[in-house]
Design an enzyme around this catalytic site. Structure first.
Site, PDB file in Angstrom:
ATOM      1  N   TYR A  35      35.292  36.705  47.052  1.00 19.90           N
ATOM      2  CA  TYR A  35      35.877  36.134  45.829  1.00 19.90           C
ATOM      3  C   TYR A  35      36.612  34.830  46.156  1.00 19.90           C
ATOM      4  CZ  TYR A  35      39.321  35.178  42.241  1.00 19.90           C
ATOM      5  OH  TYR A  35      40.100  34.534  41.316  1.00 19.90           O
TER       6      TYR A  35
ATOM      7  N   LYS B 193      36.051  30.601  45.064  1.00 21.96           N
ATOM      8  CA  LYS B 193      37.031  29.639  44.536  1.00 21.96           C
ATOM      9  C   LYS B 193      37.113  28.411  45.446  1.00 21.96           C
ATOM     10  CE  LYS B 193      38.207  31.838  40.860  1.00 21.96           C
ATOM     11  NZ  LYS B 193      37.715  31.367  39.570  1.00 21.96           N
TER      12      LYS B 193
ATOM     13  N   SER C  18      42.782  29.493  42.344  1.00 24.67           N
ATOM     14  CA  SER C  18      43.675  30.608  42.632  1.00 24.67           C
ATOM     15  C   SER C  18      44.468  30.335  43.904  1.00 24.67           C
ATOM     16  CB  SER C  18      42.803  31.856  42.844  1.00 24.67           C
ATOM     17  OG  SER C  18      43.549  32.884  43.443  1.00 24.67           O
TER      18      SER C  18
HETATM   19  P1  NAD Z   1      38.940  38.096  33.050  1.00 30.37           P
HETATM   20  O1  NAD Z   1      37.934  38.914  33.761  1.00 30.37           O
HETATM   21  O2  NAD Z   1      39.831  38.762  32.063  1.00 30.37           O
HETATM   22  O3  NAD Z   1      38.248  36.853  32.345  1.00 30.37           O
HETATM   23  C1  NAD Z   1      37.057  36.276  32.824  1.00 30.37           C
HETATM   24  C2  NAD Z   1      36.083  36.227  31.681  1.00 30.37           C
HETATM   25  O4  NAD Z   1      34.861  35.620  32.102  1.00 30.37           O
HETATM   26  C3  NAD Z   1      35.730  37.628  31.156  1.00 30.37           C
HETATM   27  O5  NAD Z   1      35.927  37.652  29.758  1.00 30.37           O
HETATM   28  C4  NAD Z   1      34.251  37.796  31.521  1.00 30.37           C
HETATM   29  O6  NAD Z   1      33.564  38.606  30.592  1.00 30.37           O
HETATM   30  C5  NAD Z   1      33.780  36.362  31.555  1.00 30.37           C
HETATM   31  N1  NAD Z   1      32.609  36.111  32.394  1.00 30.37           N
HETATM   32  C6  NAD Z   1      32.435  36.485  33.696  1.00 30.37           C
HETATM   33  N2  NAD Z   1      31.249  36.031  34.130  1.00 30.37           N
HETATM   34  C7  NAD Z   1      30.677  35.347  33.110  1.00 30.37           C
HETATM   35  C8  NAD Z   1      29.445  34.643  32.956  1.00 30.37           C
HETATM   36  N3  NAD Z   1      28.566  34.568  33.949  1.00 30.37           N
HETATM   37  N4  NAD Z   1      29.180  34.056  31.772  1.00 30.37           N
HETATM   38  C9  NAD Z   1      30.059  34.137  30.744  1.00 30.37           C
HETATM   39  N5  NAD Z   1      31.230  34.788  30.835  1.00 30.37           N
HETATM   40  C10 NAD Z   1      31.531  35.380  32.009  1.00 30.37           C
HETATM   41  O7  NAD Z   1      39.829  37.363  34.173  1.00 30.37           O
HETATM   42  P2  NAD Z   1      41.135  36.493  34.024  1.00 30.37           P
HETATM   43  O8  NAD Z   1      42.225  37.202  34.743  1.00 30.37           O
HETATM   44  O9  NAD Z   1      41.327  36.050  32.639  1.00 30.37           O
HETATM   45  O10 NAD Z   1      40.726  35.262  34.943  1.00 30.37           O
HETATM   46  C11 NAD Z   1      40.205  34.061  34.421  1.00 30.37           C
HETATM   47  C12 NAD Z   1      39.879  33.113  35.576  1.00 30.37           C
HETATM   48  O11 NAD Z   1      41.065  32.876  36.327  1.00 30.37           O
HETATM   49  C13 NAD Z   1      38.853  33.668  36.552  1.00 30.37           C
HETATM   50  O12 NAD Z   1      38.033  32.599  36.971  1.00 30.37           O
HETATM   51  C14 NAD Z   1      39.689  34.162  37.718  1.00 30.37           C
HETATM   52  O13 NAD Z   1      38.991  34.140  38.916  1.00 30.37           O
HETATM   53  C15 NAD Z   1      40.826  33.160  37.697  1.00 30.37           C
HETATM   54  N6  NAD Z   1      42.065  33.682  38.291  1.00 30.37           N
HETATM   55  C16 NAD Z   1      42.591  34.872  37.833  1.00 30.37           C
HETATM   56  C17 NAD Z   1      43.755  35.356  38.405  1.00 30.37           C
HETATM   57  C18 NAD Z   1      44.326  36.678  37.986  1.00 30.37           C
HETATM   58  O14 NAD Z   1      45.095  37.274  38.749  1.00 30.37           O
HETATM   59  N7  NAD Z   1      44.039  37.193  36.791  1.00 30.37           N
HETATM   60  C19 NAD Z   1      44.397  34.638  39.441  1.00 30.37           C
HETATM   61  C20 NAD Z   1      43.835  33.428  39.852  1.00 30.37           C
HETATM   62  C21 NAD Z   1      42.668  32.962  39.269  1.00 30.37           C
HETATM   63  C1  WQD Z   2      50.468  42.238  44.318  1.00 36.59           C
HETATM   64  C2  WQD Z   2      51.335  42.987  45.327  1.00 36.59           C
HETATM   65  C3  WQD Z   2      50.067  44.362  46.859  1.00 36.59           C
HETATM   66  C4  WQD Z   2      48.595  47.119  43.775  1.00 36.59           C
HETATM   67  C5  WQD Z   2      45.263  39.261  43.686  1.00 36.59           C
HETATM   68  C6  WQD Z   2      44.150  38.439  44.258  1.00 36.59           C
HETATM   69  C7  WQD Z   2      44.406  36.976  44.037  1.00 36.59           C
HETATM   70  C8  WQD Z   2      44.687  36.694  42.557  1.00 36.59           C
HETATM   71  C9  WQD Z   2      45.734  37.598  42.004  1.00 36.59           C
HETATM   72  C10 WQD Z   2      42.648  36.067  41.489  1.00 36.59           C
HETATM   73  C11 WQD Z   2      50.765  42.988  46.746  1.00 36.59           C
HETATM   74  C12 WQD Z   2      50.932  45.203  45.971  1.00 36.59           C
HETATM   75  C13 WQD Z   2      49.217  46.082  44.449  1.00 36.59           C
HETATM   76  C14 WQD Z   2      49.044  48.453  43.979  1.00 36.59           C
HETATM   77  C15 WQD Z   2      50.707  47.621  45.522  1.00 36.59           C
HETATM   78  N1  WQD Z   2      43.542  36.909  41.737  1.00 36.59           N
HETATM   79  N2  WQD Z   2      50.248  46.333  45.309  1.00 36.59           N
HETATM   80  N3  WQD Z   2      50.078  48.651  44.843  1.00 36.59           N
HETATM   81  O1  WQD Z   2      46.853  40.814  45.918  1.00 36.59           O
HETATM   82  O2  WQD Z   2      48.699  39.191  45.303  1.00 36.59           O
HETATM   83  O3  WQD Z   2      46.474  38.884  44.352  1.00 36.59           O
HETATM   84  O4  WQD Z   2      45.411  38.957  42.289  1.00 36.59           O
HETATM   85  O5  WQD Z   2      42.507  34.970  41.938  1.00 36.59           O
HETATM   86  O6  WQD Z   2      43.274  36.305  44.475  1.00 36.59           O
HETATM   87  O7  WQD Z   2      44.058  38.690  45.650  1.00 36.59           O
HETATM   88  O8  WQD Z   2      47.814  40.775  43.565  1.00 36.59           O
HETATM   89  O9  WQD Z   2      48.536  42.476  41.950  1.00 36.59           O
HETATM   90  O10 WQD Z   2      46.771  43.077  43.658  1.00 36.59           O
HETATM   91  O11 WQD Z   2      49.134  42.730  44.407  1.00 36.59           O
HETATM   92  O12 WQD Z   2      51.636  47.861  46.278  1.00 36.59           O
HETATM   93  O13 WQD Z   2      48.511  49.413  43.419  1.00 36.59           O
HETATM   94  O14 WQD Z   2      51.391  44.357  44.934  1.00 36.59           O
HETATM   95  O15 WQD Z   2      50.030  44.855  48.158  1.00 36.59           O
HETATM   96  O16 WQD Z   2      51.849  42.929  47.632  1.00 36.59           O
HETATM   97  P1  WQD Z   2      47.476  39.955  44.916  1.00 36.59           P
HETATM   98  P2  WQD Z   2      48.001  42.330  43.320  1.00 36.59           P
END
Ligand code: NAD
Ligand code: WQD
Length: 338
Positions: free
Chosen positions: A149, A153, A125
């Site tokens: 979190y 990562k 991430s």
């Molecule tokens: P999500 O929660 O929709 O998907 C994660 C999945 O993993 C879920 O289906 C959950 O049930 C499953 N899971 C969690 N723990 C588990 C375990 N111990 N065993 C088996 N399954 C398990 O999230 P997402 O948005 O699809 O994210 C996927 C990956 O990408 C995650 O690792 C997340 O940290 C990373 N990521 C997400 C974002 C984002 O903003 N969505 C940004 C950067 C990185």
């Molecule tokens: C985006 C922008 C907020 C909600 C997070 C995690 C990051 C990654 C992606 C997993 C920011 C603003 C948000 C609201 C708002 N996930 N905001 N009102 O914080 O960039 O990233 O998700 O790895 O690790 O930190 O994403 O969508 O929460 O926020 O004003 O109700 O929207 O301040 O500027 P963020 P976000």
């Protein structure tokens, strides 16, 4: 064509990636404990692609189950999405995050090694860049974490790097996602957060559909175009295609590679609300409130490396992201339960 174990494959990014993998001719085996997802997403994946997915309901911390899967399924590569991802929650229950994300991944890697499957794409991430000193962010920027979190990562990137240095027959790709939003163009597959969304986009679409009253904009005094936070939003389908492109790095050579997956372009919170208002055809109510602790002003990627080495670039713009997110939200106000 390969047999790919997708951990977390019923989740938001995982399910979209399953679609792209199947459409590229790969076979998909999903392991998910459904802690944050609905198994109905896989039925949609099968419907959209006309192909079957093998599903195991279970936990990446369950070594016995993993052994059964590797025994039976002849896995070539693993795409590892499974993990907990809520920043705020991670400060309240850090041990759950360390156990699930770190112990779970270490367990997975051990079983992979036992079965000689040493090819893994890991969901990292942009959070690993902490508070970047400038933008755009390149893969060489210093790394840091500001919450449990993010620390999972960062630690997992370090664990995977140590593993590669200990045994160069591993093939590891770390993908640092920026802010994934949007949904499959069908409007039948999308993000289905439990409870009140933490992230901006699902919050905005839930206001637009009438489930929530108004968007709270977290601060308008940042040093940005309009004072609100700027992020690199990327369409989840582009992101999913980035994984298919990254498979190229998994074979036949070995190595450790790191890529930013973003668009390289930043949008402010107010720009997103404006675009979504145009998509929906009416104003989306919002109010400015205090900054959210831990937020940074601006975050967007330099994306040349993925373009150069993977031949991948994001192609879908902010309008398409909002249109697709809205199609999903309006067709399925209750997510997969509709
Ligand atoms: P999500 O929660 O929709 O998907 C994660 C999945 O993993 C879920 O289906 C959950 O049930 C499953 N899971 C969690 N723990 C588990 C375990 N111990 N065993 C088996 N399954 C398990 O999230 P997402 O948005 O699809 O994210 C996927 C990956 O990408 C995650 O690792 C997340 O940290 C990373 N990521 C997400 C974002 C984002 O903003 N969505 C940004 C950067 C990185
Ligand atoms: C985006 C922008 C907020 C909600 C997070 C995690 C990051 C990654 C992606 C997993 C920011 C603003 C948000 C609201 C708002 N996930 N905001 N009102 O914080 O960039 O990233 O998700 O790895 O690790 O930190 O994403 O969508 O929460 O926020 O004003 O109700 O929207 O301040 O500027 P963020 P976000």
């Amino acid at each position: 064509m390969a047999r790919i174990l997708v951990t977390g494959g019923t989740g938001y990014i995982g399910s979209h990636t399953c679609v792209e993998l199947l459409e590229s001719g790969h076979q998909v085996i999903v392991l998910d404990n459904l802690r944050n997802s609905n198994v109905k997403s896989l039925a949609v994946v099968e419907e959209l692609t006309g192909q079957q997915v093998t599903f195991y309901q279970g936990d990446i911390r369950d070594a016995e189950l993993l052994r059964q899967i590797f025994e039976k399924e002849a896995i070539d590569h693993v795409i590892h999405f499974a993990g907990l991802k809520a920043v705020g929650e991670s400060s309240q229950i850090p041990l759950d995050y360390y156990d699930n994300n770190i112990s779970g991944t270490v367990n997975l890697l051990k079983v992979m090694a036992d079965y000689g499957c040493k090819n893994i794409i890991f969901s990292s991430s942009a959070t690993v860049y902490g508070n970047p000193h400038t933008v755009p962010i390149t893969e060489e920027f210093p790394l840091s974490a500001t919450n449990p979190y993010g620390r999972t990562k960062l630690m997992l990137e370090e664990i995977l790097t140590d593993l590669y240095h200990s045994d160069k027959s591993w093939n590891i790709v770390l993908l640092r996602y920026f802010n994934p939003i949007g949904a499959h163009v069908s409007g039948d597959l999308g993000e289905d957060p439990r409870g009140i969304p933490n992230n901006l986009l699902p919050y905005v679409t839930q206001v637009a559909v009438g489930k929530l009253k108004q968007v709270s904009v977290f601060g308008d005094d940042y040093d940005t175009v309009d004072g609100t936070g700027v992020r690199d939003y990327i369409h989840v389908v582009d992101l999913a295609k980035g994984h298919v492109a990254a498979l190229k790095r998994l074979a036949p050579e070995t190595g450790l590679s790191i890529y930013n997956l973003g668009t390289g372009q930043g949008y402010s919170v107010l720009e997103i609300i404006q675009q979504m208002s145009e998509t929906v055809g009416r104003d989306i109510p919002y109010q400015i409130v205090a900054r959210r602790p831990g937020d940074i002003a601006t975050c967007y990627a330099k994306v040349d490396k993925a373009s150069r080495e993977l031949g991948w670039t994001a192609t879908l713009g902010i309008k398409q992201m909002c249109d697709d997110a809205w199609r999903w939200q309006s067709k399925h106000p209750q997510g997969f339960e509709d």
